[in-house]
Design an enzyme around this catalytic site. Structure first.
Site, PDB file in Angstrom:
ATOM      1  N   HIS A 171      15.394 -47.296 -23.293  1.00  0.00           N
ATOM      2  CA  HIS A 171      14.365 -46.273 -23.084  1.00  0.00           C
ATOM      3  C   HIS A 171      13.640 -46.000 -24.398  1.00  0.00           C
ATOM      4  O   HIS A 171      14.112 -46.310 -25.476  1.00  0.00           O
ATOM      5  CB  HIS A 171      14.965 -44.987 -22.499  1.00  0.00           C
ATOM      6  CG  HIS A 171      16.045 -44.371 -23.331  1.00  0.00           C
ATOM      7  ND1 HIS A 171      17.351 -44.828 -23.335  1.00  0.00           N
ATOM      8  CD2 HIS A 171      16.018 -43.337 -24.191  1.00  0.00           C
ATOM      9  CE1 HIS A 171      18.077 -44.103 -24.155  1.00  0.00           C
ATOM     10  NE2 HIS A 171      17.290 -43.186 -24.694  1.00  0.00           N
ATOM     11  N   HIS A 195      21.979 -42.481 -21.085  1.00  0.00           N
ATOM     12  CA  HIS A 195      22.997 -42.595 -22.127  1.00  0.00           C
ATOM     13  C   HIS A 195      24.383 -42.913 -21.554  1.00  0.00           C
ATOM     14  O   HIS A 195      25.210 -43.495 -22.247  1.00  0.00           O
ATOM     15  CB  HIS A 195      23.042 -41.329 -22.980  1.00  0.00           C
ATOM     16  CG  HIS A 195      21.795 -41.120 -23.765  1.00  0.00           C
ATOM     17  ND1 HIS A 195      21.313 -39.874 -24.081  1.00  0.00           N
ATOM     18  CD2 HIS A 195      20.911 -41.988 -24.303  1.00  0.00           C
ATOM     19  CE1 HIS A 195      20.190 -39.993 -24.784  1.00  0.00           C
ATOM     20  NE2 HIS A 195      19.930 -41.272 -24.932  1.00  0.00           N
ATOM     21  N   GLU A 241      23.427 -45.015 -26.985  1.00  0.00           N
ATOM     22  CA  GLU A 241      21.984 -44.993 -27.210  1.00  0.00           C
ATOM     23  C   GLU A 241      21.489 -46.433 -27.144  1.00  0.00           C
ATOM     24  O   GLU A 241      22.011 -47.290 -27.858  1.00  0.00           O
ATOM     25  CB  GLU A 241      21.652 -44.411 -28.593  1.00  0.00           C
ATOM     26  CG  GLU A 241      21.813 -42.919 -28.713  1.00  0.00           C
ATOM     27  CD  GLU A 241      20.641 -42.137 -28.160  1.00  0.00           C
ATOM     28  OE1 GLU A 241      19.832 -42.695 -27.396  1.00  0.00           O
ATOM     29  OE2 GLU A 241      20.528 -40.955 -28.500  1.00  0.00           O
ATOM     30  N   GLU A 287      17.777 -47.781 -27.365  1.00  0.00           N
ATOM     31  CA  GLU A 287      16.422 -47.260 -27.502  1.00  0.00           C
ATOM     32  C   GLU A 287      15.442 -48.238 -28.121  1.00  0.00           C
ATOM     33  O   GLU A 287      15.802 -49.044 -28.971  1.00  0.00           O
ATOM     34  CB  GLU A 287      16.450 -45.976 -28.350  1.00  0.00           C
ATOM     35  CG  GLU A 287      17.215 -44.865 -27.689  1.00  0.00           C
ATOM     36  CD  GLU A 287      17.182 -43.572 -28.468  1.00  0.00           C
ATOM     37  OE1 GLU A 287      17.313 -42.518 -27.821  1.00  0.00           O
ATOM     38  OE2 GLU A 287      17.034 -43.590 -29.707  1.00  0.00           O
ATOM     39  N   CYS A 299      13.715 -36.327 -34.079  1.00  0.00           N
ATOM     40  CA  CYS A 299      13.718 -37.473 -33.172  1.00  0.00           C
ATOM     41  C   CYS A 299      13.879 -36.978 -31.744  1.00  0.00           C
ATOM     42  O   CYS A 299      14.440 -35.912 -31.508  1.00  0.00           O
ATOM     43  CB  CYS A 299      14.814 -38.466 -33.531  1.00  0.00           C
ATOM     44  SG  CYS A 299      16.430 -37.720 -33.713  1.00  0.00           S
ATOM     45  N   HIS A 351      12.543 -38.097 -27.319  1.00  0.00           N
ATOM     46  CA  HIS A 351      11.994 -39.016 -26.324  1.00  0.00           C
ATOM     47  C   HIS A 351      10.705 -38.414 -25.758  1.00  0.00           C
ATOM     48  O   HIS A 351      10.642 -37.208 -25.546  1.00  0.00           O
ATOM     49  CB  HIS A 351      12.979 -39.200 -25.176  1.00  0.00           C
ATOM     50  CG  HIS A 351      14.349 -39.567 -25.624  1.00  0.00           C
ATOM     51  ND1 HIS A 351      15.313 -38.634 -25.941  1.00  0.00           N
ATOM     52  CD2 HIS A 351      14.914 -40.768 -25.829  1.00  0.00           C
ATOM     53  CE1 HIS A 351      16.415 -39.258 -26.308  1.00  0.00           C
ATOM     54  NE2 HIS A 351      16.206 -40.550 -26.256  1.00  0.00           N
ATOM     55  N   TRP A 364      20.752 -44.460 -35.492  1.00  0.00           N
ATOM     56  CA  TRP A 364      19.321 -44.794 -35.546  1.00  0.00           C
ATOM     57  C   TRP A 364      18.716 -44.491 -36.905  1.00  0.00           C
ATOM     58  O   TRP A 364      17.859 -45.214 -37.368  1.00  0.00           O
ATOM     59  CB  TRP A 364      18.543 -44.101 -34.422  1.00  0.00           C
ATOM     60  CG  TRP A 364      18.542 -42.604 -34.494  1.00  0.00           C
ATOM     61  CD1 TRP A 364      17.658 -41.808 -35.164  1.00  0.00           C
ATOM     62  CD2 TRP A 364      19.487 -41.727 -33.877  1.00  0.00           C
ATOM     63  NE1 TRP A 364      17.996 -40.482 -35.012  1.00  0.00           N
ATOM     64  CE2 TRP A 364      19.114 -40.406 -34.219  1.00  0.00           C
ATOM     65  CE3 TRP A 364      20.604 -41.919 -33.064  1.00  0.00           C
ATOM     66  CZ2 TRP A 364      19.817 -39.291 -33.768  1.00  0.00           C
ATOM     67  CZ3 TRP A 364      21.299 -40.807 -32.620  1.00  0.00           C
ATOM     68  CH2 TRP A 364      20.908 -39.517 -32.974  1.00  0.00           C
ATOM     69  N   GLU A 389      11.597 -28.627 -32.855  1.00  0.00           N
ATOM     70  CA  GLU A 389      12.820 -28.747 -33.653  1.00  0.00           C
ATOM     71  C   GLU A 389      12.692 -28.115 -35.027  1.00  0.00           C
ATOM     72  O   GLU A 389      13.598 -27.427 -35.480  1.00  0.00           O
ATOM     73  CB  GLU A 389      13.210 -30.221 -33.832  1.00  0.00           C
ATOM     74  CG  GLU A 389      13.875 -30.824 -32.643  1.00  0.00           C
ATOM     75  CD  GLU A 389      14.484 -32.184 -32.927  1.00  0.00           C
ATOM     76  OE1 GLU A 389      14.829 -32.498 -34.095  1.00  0.00           O
ATOM     77  OE2 GLU A 389      14.631 -32.949 -31.963  1.00  0.00           O
ATOM     78  N   TYR A 417      17.581 -50.807 -30.671  1.00  0.00           N
ATOM     79  CA  TYR A 417      18.987 -50.790 -31.076  1.00  0.00           C
ATOM     80  C   TYR A 417      19.851 -50.293 -29.924  1.00  0.00           C
ATOM     81  O   TYR A 417      19.366 -49.664 -28.982  1.00  0.00           O
ATOM     82  CB  TYR A 417      19.198 -49.911 -32.317  1.00  0.00           C
ATOM     83  CG  TYR A 417      19.183 -48.433 -32.024  1.00  0.00           C
ATOM     84  CD1 TYR A 417      20.372 -47.719 -31.896  1.00  0.00           C
ATOM     85  CD2 TYR A 417      17.986 -47.747 -31.863  1.00  0.00           C
ATOM     86  CE1 TYR A 417      20.365 -46.363 -31.616  1.00  0.00           C
ATOM     87  CE2 TYR A 417      17.969 -46.401 -31.588  1.00  0.00           C
ATOM     88  CZ  TYR A 417      19.163 -45.713 -31.463  1.00  0.00           C
ATOM     89  OH  TYR A 417      19.162 -44.378 -31.173  1.00  0.00           O
TER      90      TYR A 417
END
Length: 154
Positions: A13, A7, A93, A95, A48, A50, A140, A68, A83
């Site tokens: 990524h 980042h 970001e 990603e 959201c 990774h 996002w 979460e 994006y």
């Protein structure tokens, strides 16, 4: 590489975004914890994150939804997009984001380190609020939500 490094030095990524709908076709939104290192307090999709090194998207989405939101739900991948967005504090970001959807009426048991609050909202109300208050939503989420609307997936 570590997430923070990706980042700081914008490196493409892999990421994923999960959209959970209830039986009324309302979308479960989360407000990011105020202690998050970027985009704190903004509204976004249900979950959201990774995938970890060597972790499949299927395992990562299942793991992170539980971490979460304290939920389990069958998920299906709908589409993906790339994006790049400035998320402030010198972070970007960049990603390749895989979008997953699920349906459940389970009540979230949120992790307060990750999530400040949550709400179920109609697609129409979300669309209207993004048009009026885009600064209240993550980059996002706005992209993925618009794509879901364009594809008539919600």
């Amino acid at each position: 590489m570590e997430k923070m490094e990706a980042h700081i030095n914008p490196t493409l990524h892999r990421a994923f975004s999960i959209f959970i709908f209830n039986s009324k076709n309302e979308l479960l939104l989360q407000r990011r914890a105020l202690t998050k290192y970027h985009t704190p307090g903004l509204w976004t999709n249900t979950c959201c994150s990774h995938p970890r090194d060597g972790e499949s998207l299927e395992a990562a989405t299942k793991r992170r939804l539980m971490e979460e939101m304290g939920m389990e739900c069958a998920l299906k991948e709908l589409f993906s997009f790339i994006y790049k967005a400035d998320v402030m504090q010198g972070l970007t970001e960049h990603e390749f984001d895989h979008v997953f959807v699920g349906k459940t009426d389970a009540i979230p048991l949120i992790n307060k380190d990750e999530v400040d609050s949550y709400k179920y909202e109609t697609v129409e109300n979300i669309k209207s609020d993004i048009e009026k208050n885009p600064e209240n939503y993550t980059a996002w989420f706005k992209i993925a939500f618009a794509e879901m609307l364009n594809r008539k997936l919600c």
